[in-house]
Design an enzyme around this catalytic site. Structure first.
Site, PDB file in Angstrom:
ATOM      1  N   ARG A  18       0.843  -1.196   0.000  1.00  0.00           N
ATOM      2  CA  ARG A  18       0.000   0.000   0.000  1.00  0.00           C
ATOM      3  C   ARG A  18       0.871   1.236   0.000  1.00  0.00           C
ATOM      4  O   ARG A  18       1.664   1.460   0.909  1.00  0.00           O
ATOM      5  CB  ARG A  18      -0.905   0.004   1.240  1.00  0.00           C
ATOM      6  CG  ARG A  18      -2.118  -0.845   1.108  1.00  0.00           C
ATOM      7  CD  ARG A  18      -2.946  -0.818   2.376  1.00  0.00           C
ATOM      8  NE  ARG A  18      -3.395   0.526   2.749  1.00  0.00           N
ATOM      9  CZ  ARG A  18      -4.272   0.747   3.713  1.00  0.00           C
ATOM     10  NH1 ARG A  18      -4.784  -0.262   4.396  1.00  0.00           N
ATOM     11  NH2 ARG A  18      -4.650   1.979   4.009  1.00  0.00           N
ATOM     12  N   ARG A  58      -2.627  11.162   7.236  1.00  0.00           N
ATOM     13  CA  ARG A  58      -3.824  10.385   7.577  1.00  0.00           C
ATOM     14  C   ARG A  58      -4.177  10.595   9.050  1.00  0.00           C
ATOM     15  O   ARG A  58      -5.350  10.668   9.403  1.00  0.00           O
ATOM     16  CB  ARG A  58      -3.577   8.901   7.281  1.00  0.00           C
ATOM     17  CG  ARG A  58      -3.637   8.615   5.784  1.00  0.00           C
ATOM     18  CD  ARG A  58      -2.923   7.348   5.395  1.00  0.00           C
ATOM     19  NE  ARG A  58      -3.539   6.142   5.912  1.00  0.00           N
ATOM     20  CZ  ARG A  58      -2.925   4.952   5.958  1.00  0.00           C
ATOM     21  NH1 ARG A  58      -1.682   4.827   5.522  1.00  0.00           N
ATOM     22  NH2 ARG A  58      -3.554   3.908   6.422  1.00  0.00           N
TER      23      ARG A  58
END
Ligand code: AMP
Length: 371
Positions: free
Chosen positions: A315, A327
């Protein structure tokens, strides 16, 4: 007659076949005909639900009569809202006449009360109520139901003119909503807190459907769908995908599993707008969130975990520390306020997310087992 059907993601089971309904309609028409043979009653159908009943009833009623309609509305989704609106008013010709209301279903009696008010002061000669389906268990008993087709238990039914959120009126038979005990859980926590890992254990233990919005986005990205291409531009920067796109996608995922015994929502909701949309959506389907369980862990532990995961998962958002930090920033600004949102509903449970995986599963299970 099909054994079960699905409407808007809810499963309904066959319960009253058309032939039994038609027999009941015929019995009603016969009984009313006996009482009104030498009069010319005005039948008043209550739209929309009674349209099929009225049609079959009229075919069996042998003597002179007239027909008109009123339109009221009190159902929104699966529960009666208690608010009854008059959408189509009474015509003049009922003055001085014998009026017989043709209702598809009488349950709590709220709609009936509104109907009676509608006719009060209209100088009706004789006022009678005929209901094809009658839920005697929950009827408030305020008015006498003069003609009953069949008594039914207090279950949500659809078909033969009756709808579930406007669908199912065209079914010839009656189906009832499949009631199933459900557990719906939101797994809450920062990226890397272990939501996905724990969800895989919990879904087995409790036979739940796991929905990870992150996984659905990644599947779409892999498949090169429009949704995937859109999501990619946000995910690559460590930003959240816009609410409406995410909410619509989640609804589709829920509706794709009409037989689920419950859901684990993993990575959703992530904003207040998403939480509100989820509550609203579930309420309309006679469902609710039972608990929001947060996996709590220190930021630095999580950053280290994500970087480790990035080495194997591939990822891109796990491989770059600045994306990971972004994030977290998104989480702090947009997602963290949901703690207060669920605390206010008395549904928030914090769980220590540090430890061996089975140990953490045990902590989560302890919360779920108490629900
Ligand atoms: P996750 O796998 O849950 O860490 O999600 C990976 C990425 O997908 C997130 O950083 C967001 O870009 C996107 N995403 C997942 N769930 C949501 C959501 N509920 N709202 C907005 N974006 C989301």
């Amino acid at each position: 007659m099909k054994e079960s059907i699905t409407l808007l993601g809810r499963r309904f089971e066959a319960t009253i076949p058309e032939k039994d309904i038609l027999a009941a309609v015929r019995r009603m028409a016969d009984a009313i005909a006996r009482d009104y043979e030498d009069r010319t009653p005005v039948f008043v159908g209550v739209l929309n639900g009674a349209f099929m009943f009225v049609s079959d009833f009229m075919k069996h009623y042998p003597y002179p009569c007239e027909l008109t309609f009123v339109k009221l509305s009190s159902y929104r989704g699966l529960t009666s809202t208690g608010i009854v609106e008059t959408l189509l008013d009474l015509p003049e010709e009922v003055e001085g006449r014998d009026v017989i209301i043709l209702e598809d279903i009488v349950d709590t009696g709220r709609t009936l009360q509104e109907l009676v008010h509608l006719f009060a002061g209209r100088n009706i000669k004789d006022f009678k109520i005929a209901a094809l389906f009658y839920k005697s268990e929950i009827y408030n008993g305020e008015y006498t139901i003069d003609y009953v087709g069949m008594e039914i238990p207090d279950r949500f039914i659809v078909g033969y003119g009756l709808d579930y959120r406007e669908q199912g009126r065209n079914l010839r038979d009656i189906y009832q909503l499949k009631k199933q005990p459900m557990i719906n859980i939101v797994l809450f926590g920062k990226p890397g807190a272990g939501k996905g890992t724990q969800a895989t254990f919990l879904k087995e233990k409790y036979n739940l459907q796991h929905i990870s919005t992150g996984d659905v986005f990644r599947r779409n990205i892999k498949g090169g769908t429009d949704l995937g291409n859109l999501a990619k531009s946000y995910i690559d920067k460590g930003e959240l995908v816009p609410d409406q796109v995410t909410i619509d996608m989640l609804k589709d995922e829920v509706e794709a599993h009409p037989d689920a015994a419950g859901f684990i929502f993993d990575g959703f909701p992530r904003t207040t707008a998403q939480a509100e949309a989820l509550d609203h959506f579930l309420e309309g389907r006679d469902m609710k969130i039972d608990a929001t369980i947060a996996l709590e862990a220190d930021d630095e532990v999580l950053v280290a975990r994500l970087l480790e995961r990035g080495k194997v998962s591939g990822r891109s958002d796990d491989q770059d520390e600045s994306k990971i930090r972004n994030r977290f920033e998104e989480y702090n600004v947009k997602t963290a306020p949901l703690k207060a949102y669920y605390q206010k509903q008395g549904k928030f449970h914090g769980v220590n997310g540090i430890g061996e995986i089975p140990e953490i599963t045990g902590r989560l299970a302890a919360v779920i087992d108490q629900l």
